[in-house]
Design an enzyme around this catalytic site. Structure first.
Site, PDB file in Angstrom:
ATOM      1  N   ARG A 104     110.384 147.128  42.424  1.00  0.00           N
ATOM      2  CA  ARG A 104     111.114 146.256  43.353  1.00  0.00           C
ATOM      3  C   ARG A 104     110.426 144.896  43.396  1.00  0.00           C
ATOM      4  NH1 ARG A 104     110.242 144.858  48.819  1.00  0.00           N
ATOM      5  NH2 ARG A 104     112.090 144.653  50.137  1.00  0.00           N
ATOM      6  N   LEU A 105     111.170 143.862  43.046  1.00  0.00           N
ATOM      7  CA  LEU A 105     110.626 142.506  43.051  1.00  0.00           C
ATOM      8  C   LEU A 105     110.859 141.884  44.423  1.00  0.00           C
ATOM      9  CD1 LEU A 105     111.805 141.289  39.526  1.00  0.00           C
ATOM     10  CD2 LEU A 105     109.710 142.517  40.162  1.00  0.00           C
ATOM     11  N   ASP A 106     109.826 141.930  45.246  1.00  0.00           N
ATOM     12  CA  ASP A 106     109.930 141.480  46.630  1.00  0.00           C
ATOM     13  C   ASP A 106     110.045 139.959  46.702  1.00  0.00           C
ATOM     14  OD1 ASP A 106     109.539 141.975  49.616  1.00  0.00           O
ATOM     15  OD2 ASP A 106     107.873 140.612  49.180  1.00  0.00           O
ATOM     16  N   ALA A 107     111.011 139.484  47.498  1.00  0.00           N
ATOM     17  CA  ALA A 107     111.170 138.046  47.774  1.00  0.00           C
ATOM     18  C   ALA A 107     111.144 137.204  46.513  1.00  0.00           C
ATOM     19  CB  ALA A 107     110.088 137.583  48.757  1.00  0.00           C
ATOM     20  N   VAL A 108     111.723 137.726  45.440  1.00  0.00           N
ATOM     21  CA  VAL A 108     111.589 137.080  44.131  1.00  0.00           C
ATOM     22  C   VAL A 108     112.266 135.710  44.082  1.00  0.00           C
ATOM     23  CG1 VAL A 108     113.640 138.204  43.161  1.00  0.00           C
ATOM     24  CG2 VAL A 108     111.775 137.495  41.652  1.00  0.00           C
TER      25      VAL A 108
END
Length: 573
Positions: A230-234
């Site tokens: 999961r790419l957080d705040a990408v």
């Protein structure tokens, strides 16, 4: 394989850093070569209808003398959830200094308070692991930032220094906090970019060394078995003063670069982007099928809440018609609740201002805290409703009633029926009310939705057959056991929203990938019984007597009566 990887990464790096990228490319390929022996593919396909995710903190359940990750594993196994949950999203499980895990001190060590990598390996014997790659920032207490403050030249360009007099008014702000934070360094006072808080220091991806370091973290997670990243705040990772500093082309290029790595060395792993923004911006991270495999359906939680509180599904149905398809090999991550609140920014353009305001007030009357953001004109507007989804769907003073339980289960049933992969937050699984005391104790609004349990306490709640929480748990477990057997609920199976003259009735059809089976999903979003004319709803005709998979009953050919908040899964196969 490595030559293929190099050929795919070279144009990405050129778009990010210009023409002199060979040294960066060599380092990235060397990283991939280092980690490749430990990256084992465990599945022969990316997903199917058996995929259901659980979102939880690593210390969600605690027991004396046991690592919380082990306690979580034992709970899932002992409660018989192995057959209906494919994946556990363990929210950041690293040492941290704030934001309940999202201000990470060390990206590659498991927080000793939770357990070890071995505990996560044990968990993966029964479920796949989804892990957070917090790309945008790290903790001010991290070794990297502390070395920067001390003047270590290695980290001199890891962070973004800015003139405090610079015009940052065009930068889109996710929270009502200052963008720049003052720090004293060995080189004097510096003002550092901190998008989310003064403890969360933004990384500078214009410096290739930062990309190399974070790709090493990415590959480390893959090496430890994480199947979903999961790419957080990408959306915030690339900054250019004078722009909004969100969704810039370089941010998309970084996602594509990571997708290239997966496609070449781990083709059945999954990349998911987390961008809590209006719908059109959110789905832009599908790219042309070359970015994220999945994107969060951020518009779904507030739209579904609105429909069930008003008894009117019109905005939900209108939105659902626009999200029936995505590129092959991609799908949606459907959820109603997570560790954060219910984001309302994704409602932009989907409901009227009046209806938006009514939803905010309805949530407030059910105990929600309303978090605001700073707009470009300096004003404040709601961006998040901090409330458990269970409490948000109660009538004030009627929490836990049978009607409340039906309404809540309806929300989860609709969510898990839509095209995509369903994800259930732990507090939805067990029907947790607002943790008012927790929010008061921490002084943070989001704590209202982040209660932690002692195992003995939770067992007592779920062992009480009369408790609303036990009924919610059993209801969801039954629904998931049915759902995972239906080919029409494959994550990419086509979906078509059905027309209804009654706004209380929300319906859509799912058809299996091979076209051999279909399910009509009918939901009554109101507190009164409604009648459905199947001949009108089934837009291709030919409907006949069917069976409701949920109740097991056979239904008539023409007209159905749905009780308040009843959902049916109708099939004639």
């Amino acid at each position: 394989m490595l030559d293929t990887l190099a050929s795919r990464l070279r144009p990405r790096l050129t778009r990010l850093y210009g023409t002199d990228v060979e040294s960066v490319l060599e380092r990235l390929v060397a990283l991939a070569e280092k980690h490749l022996p430990d990256i084992k593919e465990t599945r022969s396909q990316r997903w199917d209808q058996r995929d259901v995710f659980l979102i939880t903190y690593g210390d969600q359940i605690q027991r004396d003398q046991e690592a919380p990750l082990a306690t979580l594993h034992h709970f899932l196994r002992d409660r018989g959830l192995g057959d209906c949950l494919s994946t556990v999203h363990v929210l950041p499980f690293f040492p941290y200094s704030s934001d309940d895990g999202f201000s990470i001190i060390d990206f590659v060590q498991v927080d000793p308070a939770l357990g070890t990598w071995d505990d996560l390996a044990d968990l993966q014997q029964d479920a796949d692991l989804m892990a957070d790659l917090v790309l945008n920032h790290l903790s001010s207490k991290s070794e990297w930032f502390q070395a920067y403050l001390a003047g270590d030249a290695t980290y001199e360009r890891y962070f973004i220094e800015e003139d405090p007099a610079a015009d940052v008014s065009s930068v889109r702000r996710p929270r009502s906090l200052p963008l720049l934070t003052r720090f004293e360094t060995s080189r004097g006072t510096r003002y550092i970019w901190t998008t989310f808080s003064d403890d969360q220091i933004d990384l500078n991806y214009k410096e290739p060394d930062v990309l190399i370091a974070m790709m090493d973290v990415f590959l480390t997670y893959l090496s430890h078995g994480a199947r979903i990243i999961r790419l957080d705040a990408v959306g915030y990772v690339w900054k250019e003063l004078g722009t909004s500093c969100i969704h810039l082309p370089e941010a998309h290029e970084l996602v594509k670069l990571m997708r290239d790595v997966l496609d070449v060395i781990a083709p059945h792993r999954i990349l998911i982007t987390e961008t809590n923004v209006p719908h059109a911006e959110n789905i832009s991270y599908f790219g042309d099928g070359d970015e994220a495999h999945m994107v969060y359906q951020f518009s779904l939680p507030p739209l579904l809440l609105d429909a069930l509180l008003t008894g009117d599904s019109a905005p939900l149905a209108a939105w659902a018609k626009t999200v029936c398809e995505s590129a092959p090999g991609t799908t949606f991550f459907n959820f109603t609740a997570s560790h954060d609140g219910i984001g309302v920014t994704p409602l932009a353009g989907l409901v009227s201002d009046e209806r938006f305001g009514a939803l905010v007030e309805a949530a407030r009357s059910r105990g929600a805290h309303v978090s605001t953001k700073t707009d470009s004109d300096g004003g404040q507007s709601p961006y998040e409703l901090n409330v458990t989804y269970y409490s948000a769907l109660a009538e004030p003073g009627d929490e836990g009633s049978e009607l409340h339980q039906r309404r809540f289960l309806a929300s989860q049933t609709i969510m898990m029926s839509l095209r995509g992969i369903p994800a259930i937050y732990f507090h939805s699984l067990v029907g947790t009310p607002n943790d008012v005391d927790g929010a008061a104790r921490t002084g943070r609004a989001r704590s209202i939705n982040r209660r932690k349990f002692q195992l003995e306490e939770l067992d007592a709640i779920l062992d009480d057959a009369s408790s609303p929480q036990r009924k919610i748990f059993d209801g969801l477990k039954q629904l998931l056991e049915i759902r995972t057997q239906q080919a029409a609920f494959h994550p990419e199976a086509p979906q078509m929203v059905l027309e209804s003259k009654d706004p209380a009735l929300f319906g859509f059809r799912r058809t299996s990938m091979d076209g051999t089976s279909r399910i009509i999903v009918l939901a009554n979003v109101s507190g009164a019984a409604v009648e459905a004319d199947m001949k009108t709803l089934d837009m291709v005709g030919g409907w006949e007597a069917s069976r409701d998979l949920i109740s097991g009953r056979t239904t008539p050919e023409d007209r159905l009566v749905l009780e308040p908040y009843q959902v049916m899964w109708l099939t004639n196969v």
